[in-house]
Enzyme design. Structure first.
Site, PDB file in Angstrom:
ATOM      1  N   HIS A 286       6.635  16.091 -28.250  1.00 22.10           N
ATOM      2  CA  HIS A 286       5.995  15.098 -29.120  1.00 22.10           C
ATOM      3  C   HIS A 286       4.502  14.924 -28.848  1.00 22.10           C
ATOM      4  CE1 HIS A 286       6.400  12.587 -25.544  1.00 22.10           C
ATOM      5  NE2 HIS A 286       5.573  11.717 -26.095  1.00 22.10           N
TER       6      HIS A 286
HETATM    7  C1  UD1 Z   1       3.538   7.322 -28.351  1.00 24.99           C
HETATM    8  C2  UD1 Z   1       2.502   7.311 -27.225  1.00 24.99           C
HETATM    9  C3  UD1 Z   1       2.844   8.404 -26.228  1.00 24.99           C
HETATM   10  C4  UD1 Z   1       4.271   8.271 -25.740  1.00 24.99           C
HETATM   11  C5  UD1 Z   1       5.213   8.220 -26.923  1.00 24.99           C
HETATM   12  C6  UD1 Z   1       6.617   7.933 -26.463  1.00 24.99           C
HETATM   13  C7  UD1 Z   1       0.175   6.688 -27.717  1.00 24.99           C
HETATM   14  C8  UD1 Z   1      -1.189   7.221 -27.972  1.00 24.99           C
HETATM   15  N1  UD1 Z   1       1.166   7.601 -27.739  1.00 24.99           N
HETATM   16  O1  UD1 Z   1       3.441   8.576 -28.998  1.00 24.99           O
HETATM   17  O2  UD1 Z   1       1.981   8.295 -25.101  1.00 24.99           O
HETATM   18  O3  UD1 Z   1       4.575   9.394 -24.948  1.00 24.99           O
HETATM   19  O4  UD1 Z   1       4.824   7.150 -27.807  1.00 24.99           O
HETATM   20  O5  UD1 Z   1       7.559   8.388 -27.375  1.00 24.99           O
HETATM   21  O6  UD1 Z   1       0.352   5.520 -27.530  1.00 24.99           O
HETATM   22  N2  UD1 Z   1       6.955   7.313 -35.771  1.00 24.99           N
HETATM   23  C9  UD1 Z   1       8.091   6.966 -36.436  1.00 24.99           C
HETATM   24  N3  UD1 Z   1       8.809   5.903 -35.961  1.00 24.99           N
HETATM   25  C10 UD1 Z   1       8.434   5.188 -34.896  1.00 24.99           C
HETATM   26  C11 UD1 Z   1       7.253   5.544 -34.232  1.00 24.99           C
HETATM   27  C12 UD1 Z   1       6.526   6.620 -34.681  1.00 24.99           C
HETATM   28  O7  UD1 Z   1       8.480   7.582 -37.423  1.00 24.99           O
HETATM   29  O8  UD1 Z   1       9.143   4.242 -34.513  1.00 24.99           O
HETATM   30  C13 UD1 Z   1       6.169   8.498 -36.236  1.00 24.99           C
HETATM   31  C14 UD1 Z   1       5.107   8.164 -37.259  1.00 24.99           C
HETATM   32  O9  UD1 Z   1       4.958   9.293 -38.080  1.00 24.99           O
HETATM   33  C15 UD1 Z   1       3.874   8.054 -36.396  1.00 24.99           C
HETATM   34  C16 UD1 Z   1       4.124   9.094 -35.333  1.00 24.99           C
HETATM   35  O10 UD1 Z   1       5.521   9.065 -35.107  1.00 24.99           O
HETATM   36  O11 UD1 Z   1       2.685   8.282 -37.105  1.00 24.99           O
HETATM   37  C17 UD1 Z   1       3.378   8.858 -34.033  1.00 24.99           C
HETATM   38  O12 UD1 Z   1       3.680   7.591 -33.508  1.00 24.99           O
HETATM   39  P1  UD1 Z   1       2.739   6.918 -32.380  1.00 24.99           P
HETATM   40  O13 UD1 Z   1       3.358   5.669 -31.899  1.00 24.99           O
HETATM   41  O14 UD1 Z   1       1.338   6.881 -32.862  1.00 24.99           O
HETATM   42  O15 UD1 Z   1       2.743   7.985 -31.236  1.00 24.99           O
HETATM   43  P2  UD1 Z   1       3.927   8.726 -30.495  1.00 24.99           P
HETATM   44  O16 UD1 Z   1       3.835  10.183 -30.787  1.00 24.99           O
HETATM   45  O17 UD1 Z   1       5.221   8.043 -30.745  1.00 24.99           O
HETATM   46  N1  UDP Z   2      14.491   9.938 -24.196  1.00 25.59           N
HETATM   47  C1  UDP Z   2      15.653   9.454 -24.773  1.00 25.59           C
HETATM   48  N2  UDP Z   2      16.111  10.056 -25.907  1.00 25.59           N
HETATM   49  C2  UDP Z   2      15.478  11.124 -26.489  1.00 25.59           C
HETATM   50  C3  UDP Z   2      14.295  11.609 -25.871  1.00 25.59           C
HETATM   51  C4  UDP Z   2      13.810  10.985 -24.739  1.00 25.59           C
HETATM   52  O1  UDP Z   2      16.259   8.501 -24.263  1.00 25.59           O
HETATM   53  O2  UDP Z   2      15.955  11.608 -27.517  1.00 25.59           O
HETATM   54  C5  UDP Z   2      13.975   9.280 -22.990  1.00 25.59           C
HETATM   55  C6  UDP Z   2      13.687  10.197 -21.818  1.00 25.59           C
HETATM   56  O3  UDP Z   2      14.859  10.393 -21.046  1.00 25.59           O
HETATM   57  C7  UDP Z   2      12.606   9.446 -21.066  1.00 25.59           C
HETATM   58  C8  UDP Z   2      11.846   8.770 -22.177  1.00 25.59           C
HETATM   59  O4  UDP Z   2      12.699   8.751 -23.312  1.00 25.59           O
HETATM   60  O5  UDP Z   2      13.157   8.411 -20.270  1.00 25.59           O
HETATM   61  C9  UDP Z   2      10.615   9.583 -22.452  1.00 25.59           C
HETATM   62  O6  UDP Z   2      10.046   9.193 -23.627  1.00 25.59           O
HETATM   63  P1  UDP Z   2       8.980  10.080 -24.381  1.00 25.59           P
HETATM   64  O7  UDP Z   2       9.207  11.496 -24.071  1.00 25.59           O
HETATM   65  O8  UDP Z   2       9.054   9.648 -25.795  1.00 25.59           O
HETATM   66  O9  UDP Z   2       7.621   9.546 -23.782  1.00 25.59           O
HETATM   67  P2  UDP Z   2       6.763   9.910 -22.491  1.00 25.59           P
HETATM   68  O10 UDP Z   2       7.610   9.778 -21.298  1.00 25.59           O
HETATM   69  O11 UDP Z   2       6.238  11.289 -22.687  1.00 25.59           O
HETATM   70  O12 UDP Z   2       5.654   8.920 -22.548  1.00 25.59           O
END
Ligand code: UD1
Ligand code: UDP
Length: 371
Positions: free
Chosen positions: A204
């Site tokens: 992601h």
């Molecule tokens: C965010 C965090 C990242 C973290 C991740 C955990 C920042 C800059 N990024 O990334 O550090 O590792 O969360 O998963 O804060 N979207 C949905 N539903 C949701 C949320 C997001 O559909 O509930 C989609 C939307 O298209 C959105 C995109 O995901 O534009 C990105 O969401 P965003 O919260 O900006 O960043 P993440 O990639 O989720």
């Molecule tokens: N995770 C989860 N379900 C999923 C993918 C990830 O429960 O389908 C959990 C994973 O085990 C870890 C956390 O989500 O505890 C990590 O989240 P993510 O990779 O979104 O964010 P990051 O750690 O990179 O910030």
């Protein structure tokens, strides 16, 4: 002391849950202030239920916006919330936009900030999270570092007060559920985790999924890899990645027989999948840590990591390349190692140490974390 946990995303829920449970066990008051950064139920509601978290005091429902607008909207909403709720302190976890907004809003109002998972650095300023981590570190009064490495990184930045090396709450979270983790019928109908050898894939990071050529090359490399090692690819797809796959018209890539595609799974399912996986292929921070803790080899699909301990102990290998031969080589090298590396992230009692500090059992709050 009334403590507000400011959070917004899946990993923040997972990693703050043990601290909240420990506060509840000791009868200490706390509340959740949710920015609404994550809102899809498979990233949010699922975890409130599964981790048995109380409903937030407020959910600002900021949702997905361009990053600067997202942080600005959170900042305004959080400032209003703090002004009304008057928390004595706030806790943030990690490096998301919610963390930056929470730390900045609290700082503007003179409310002390405690930062969980403090001092991690990738030294990669193209990563949105690196700015969030560094800025939150400057603003926080209390810094909870997973290992001594982060204490040294903070020291190098002049941050020496209010720094505690406590381990990472991910160990508490992971160990609490790992042994009891059983896969749901949805996952079971997609993959027979006991019989079918598989690699668990998560992707992601903006650097991997936000441009079409990189994402396409990565998916291609994963398929070649799967064929070479006869490992299926169990891939719970993050909504960001799903949206990009759709926008770049790459759906047919995911339809290939090497993939077992899932919606994002709950934490029990995730840990059960991880425990049974031959290998983890990921760009997730939390997944790198959990693979290390559960003794599952990991290849991190990035040029760097802010979790270098996982590499040092031999649990994790970095691979930025989408050349299938290099990916295969990285996987083979980590899979060849004996799976009994030490867990660098603590003994599963991090949340107790954090709560000792937060409630003053251990020490008093410091007015500033800077020398
Ligand atoms: C965010 C965090 C990242 C973290 C991740 C955990 C920042 C800059 N990024 O990334 O550090 O590792 O969360 O998963 O804060 N979207 C949905 N539903 C949701 C949320 C997001 O559909 O509930 C989609 C939307 O298209 C959105 C995109 O995901 O534009 C990105 O969401 P965003 O919260 O900006 O960043 P993440 O990639 O989720
Ligand atoms: N995770 C989860 N379900 C999923 C993918 C990830 O429960 O389908 C959990 C994973 O085990 C870890 C956390 O989500 O505890 C990590 O989240 P993510 O990779 O979104 O964010 P990051 O750690 O990179 O910030």
């Amino acid at each position: 002391m009334s403590i507000a946990f400011v959070l917004g995303t899946r990993p923040e829920l997972i990693k703050t849950a043990p601290v909240m449970h420990e506060l509840a066990r000791r009868g200490e008051p706390f509340e959740i202030v949710h920015t609404g950064q994550h809102y899809t139920s498979s990233l949010d509601g699922t975890f409130f239920r599964e981790l048995d978290l109380p409903p937030p005091r407020i959910n600002l429902r900021i949702g997905s916006l361009p990053p600067a607008h997202q942080v600005a909207a959170m900042l305004a909403g959080l400032a209003d919330t703090f002004t009304a709720a008057k928390p004595d302190a706030i806790v943030v976890q990690g490096d998301t936009n919610s963390v930056l907004a929470g730390a900045l809003a609290a700082h503007k109002l003179g409310i002390p900030v405690a930062h969980l998972e403090a001092g991690l650095r990738s030294d990669d300023w193209t990563m949105p999270e690196e700015g969030n981590r560094v800025l939150a570190g400057r603003l926080a009064a209390v810094h909870f570092c997973p290992t001594v490495l982060q204490r040294e990184r903070l020291r190098a930045e002049g941050i020496v007060r209010g720094v505690y090396v406590v381990g990472n709450t991910v160990v508490d979270a992971c160990l609490a559920l790992a042994q009891r983790a059983t896969v749901s019928s949805t996952v079971r109908s997609t993959v027979d985790i006991e019989k079918e050898p598989f690699a668990l894939v998560t992707l992601h990071r903006a650097s991997n999924v936000d441009t079409a050529p990189r994402l396409e090359q990565l998916l291609d490399a994963l398929v070649s890899f799967s064929r070479s090692l006869a490992l299926k690819l169990v891939f719970p797809v993050h909504p960001r990645t799903r949206d990009k796959i759709r926008a770049f018209h790459l759906e047919s890539q995911l339809a290939r027989p090497e993939f077992r595609i899932l919606e994002p799974v709950g934490y029990r399912d995730m840990l059960a999948l991880m425990r049974h996986a031959t290998l983890v292929l990921t760009d997730s921070g939390g997944a790198q840590e959990e693979a290390c803790i559960l003794h599952v080899p990991c290849v991190t699909l990035r040029p760097n990591t802010e979790r270098p301990e996982t590499v040092t102990v031999g649990a994790n290998v970095l691979c930025e390349s989408t050349d299938p031969a290099q990916l295969l080589e990285a996987a083979r090298s980590v899979m060849a190692r004996p799976r009994h590396w030490p867990n660098p992230f603590g003994d599963g009692r991090t949340s107790a140490r954090v709560v000792d500090v937060l409630t003053g059992t251990n020490t008093r709050w410091q007015p500033s974390g800077h020398a």
